[in-house]
Write an enzyme that holds these catalytic residues in place. Structure first.
Site, PDB file in Angstrom:
ATOM      1  N   LYS A 165       0.829  -1.211   0.000  1.00  0.00           N
ATOM      2  CA  LYS A 165       0.000   0.000   0.000  1.00  0.00           C
ATOM      3  C   LYS A 165       0.864   1.261   0.000  1.00  0.00           C
ATOM      4  CE  LYS A 165      -2.276  -1.446   3.679  1.00  0.00           C
ATOM      5  NZ  LYS A 165      -1.812  -2.843   3.744  1.00  0.00           N
ATOM      6  N   THR A 166       1.863   1.303   0.880  1.00  0.00           N
ATOM      7  CA  THR A 166       2.754   2.458   0.939  1.00  0.00           C
ATOM      8  C   THR A 166       3.563   2.580  -0.349  1.00  0.00           C
ATOM      9  OG1 THR A 166       2.931   2.227   3.346  1.00  0.00           O
ATOM     10  CG2 THR A 166       4.626   3.531   2.245  1.00  0.00           C
ATOM     11  N   ASP A 198      -1.148   6.846   6.439  1.00  0.00           N
ATOM     12  CA  ASP A 198      -1.123   5.417   6.745  1.00  0.00           C
ATOM     13  C   ASP A 198      -1.993   5.140   7.972  1.00  0.00           C
ATOM     14  OD1 ASP A 198      -0.425   2.790   6.418  1.00  0.00           O
ATOM     15  OD2 ASP A 198       1.524   2.966   7.388  1.00  0.00           O
ATOM     16  N   THR A 222      -5.289  -1.255   7.331  1.00  0.00           N
ATOM     17  CA  THR A 222      -5.404  -2.704   7.444  1.00  0.00           C
ATOM     18  C   THR A 222      -6.767  -3.111   7.992  1.00  0.00           C
ATOM     19  OG1 THR A 222      -4.386  -2.569   9.637  1.00  0.00           O
ATOM     20  CG2 THR A 222      -2.924  -3.022   7.778  1.00  0.00           C
ATOM     21  N   ARG A 248       6.703  -8.063   1.248  1.00  0.00           N
ATOM     22  CA  ARG A 248       7.612  -7.604   2.308  1.00  0.00           C
ATOM     23  C   ARG A 248       8.291  -8.792   2.970  1.00  0.00           C
ATOM     24  NH1 ARG A 248       4.785  -4.070   6.570  1.00  0.00           N
ATOM     25  NH2 ARG A 248       5.074  -2.426   5.021  1.00  0.00           N
TER      26      ARG A 248
END
Length: 346
Positions: A68-69, A113, A162, A222
């Site tokens: 997302k980031t 975020d 999230t 990640r």
């Protein structure tokens, strides 16, 4: 119990973030996976650029570690704009946003975020900024208090969360594009790992070796990149820099990660249900107390992947192992509860 887990989708430290950034894509053509979302974003960005307008506000939601980031920074790069980032938890009052909003230039991106953690006062403050590109700031105090309306440059807000269910309907409705990021397939993770291996200077890594890492990555880029870095270090010290399936098995066994991406915390959770509570059902608080761990940590960090791969089931009576989960840790499968019979009243 150790709190740092190599297979955690959460960011672990600033150093971990910096290492991840070096492997992240910078443009849309480099972004792997999330095909539907990328196509929607590409169309929105190209249309906005042709009109010399900012892109629509975008909401990205899904489990941690899925990009997302990264995508927020990619969108800013595609728009040739600057990006300002902040966390919803850090914005405790409305005035915390004034500085960020007033320094935005036309087309810039503001990335928030964990946007579900915005307090109600901050959330209401940002509504006119999203819709009309203005904010109302209260100056002075007491009987002399008055509101001053400030006009903002047109910008794009990208929110990431999230927990989309915790967003209020008014906030969610103000995003032009909202998309749920899914876990990545094995094939997509292999493509990501191949690119990351090249960036890390790992040459001629066999496809089978990349697949072995991808299978342990729990569907998250990640995690895949973190495991690859651990394998690179192990290979450099113990295998002359050569990466093979055997080297991967040895490196990740050292981290306590098995062939499915389960670590000791996952296995301890399953063993507690399987042995102490005969496979369940059992309440989460009881499991946490037995493990001397936090129930919230187990629910947010351990359970999602075990539920996803079908090793644990959530029932109205509590958590229970499935047959596959029981086989994995070598305990008898829990007895299937018989359905209760209901008879019509006379």
């Amino acid at each position: 119990m150790a709190t740092t887990r190599v297979i955690s989708s959460q960011s672990q430290s600033p150093e971990d973030d910096r290492a991840n950034w070096s492997l992240r894509p910078a443009r849309l053509q480099e972004y792997v996976g999330q095909t539907e979302l990328i196509e929607r974003v590409r169309i929105a960005v190209e249309a906005a650029r042709s009109r010399s307008e900012p892109a629509e506000h975008i909401l990205l939601h899904g489990p941690p570690g899925l990009g997302k980031t990264t995508l927020a920074h990619v969108i800013a790069a595609e728009m040739s704009s600057r990006i300002y980032t902040c966390s919803g938890a850090a914005l405790t009052k409305a005035t915390d946003l004034v500085g960020a909003l007033t320094r935005l230039q036309p087309g810039d991106v503001l990335f928030i975020d964990e946007i579900h953690r915005l307090p109600a006062a901050v959330e209401e403050f940002i509504y006119p900024a999203m819709e009309d590109f203005r904010i109302d700031v209260t100056v002075e105090a007491g009987m002399n208090a008055r509101a001053v309306s400030l006009t903002l440059k047109p910008f794009t807000l990208i929110g990431a969360t999230t927990r989309a269910g915790m967003l209020s309907s008014p906030l969610r409705s103000r995003f032009g594009i909202a998309h749920h990021l899914r876990h990545y397939s094995l094939e997509e993770l292999i493509v990501i790992l191949r690119r990351s291996a090249s960036l890390l200077g790992l040459e001629a890594v066999p496809e089978s070796a990349l697949a072995a890492i991808a299978a342990r990555s729990r569907g998250a880029p990640r995690v895949a990149n973190r495991l690859l870095r651990r394998v690179r270090d192990y290979a450099q010290v113990r295998a002359g820099g050569a990466v093979s399936t055997r080297v991967i098995d040895e490196a990740l066994a050292l981290e306590g990660v098995d062939d499915l991406g389960l670590d000791e915390l996952d296995r301890a959770y399953m063993r507690t249900i399987g042995t102490t509570y005969k496979g369940g059902p059992v309440g989460l608080e009881a499991v946490a107390a037995t493990m001397n761990d936090d129930a919230g940590t187990l629910e947010d960090v351990v359970e999602p992947f075990l539920l996803q791969i079908g090793f644990v089931a959530r029932t109205r009576q509590g958590r229970r192992l499935t047959e596959a989960g029981a086989r994995r840790i070598g305990v008898p499968a829990p007895a299937t509860p018989e359905p209760s019979l209901q008879f019509p009243e006379d």
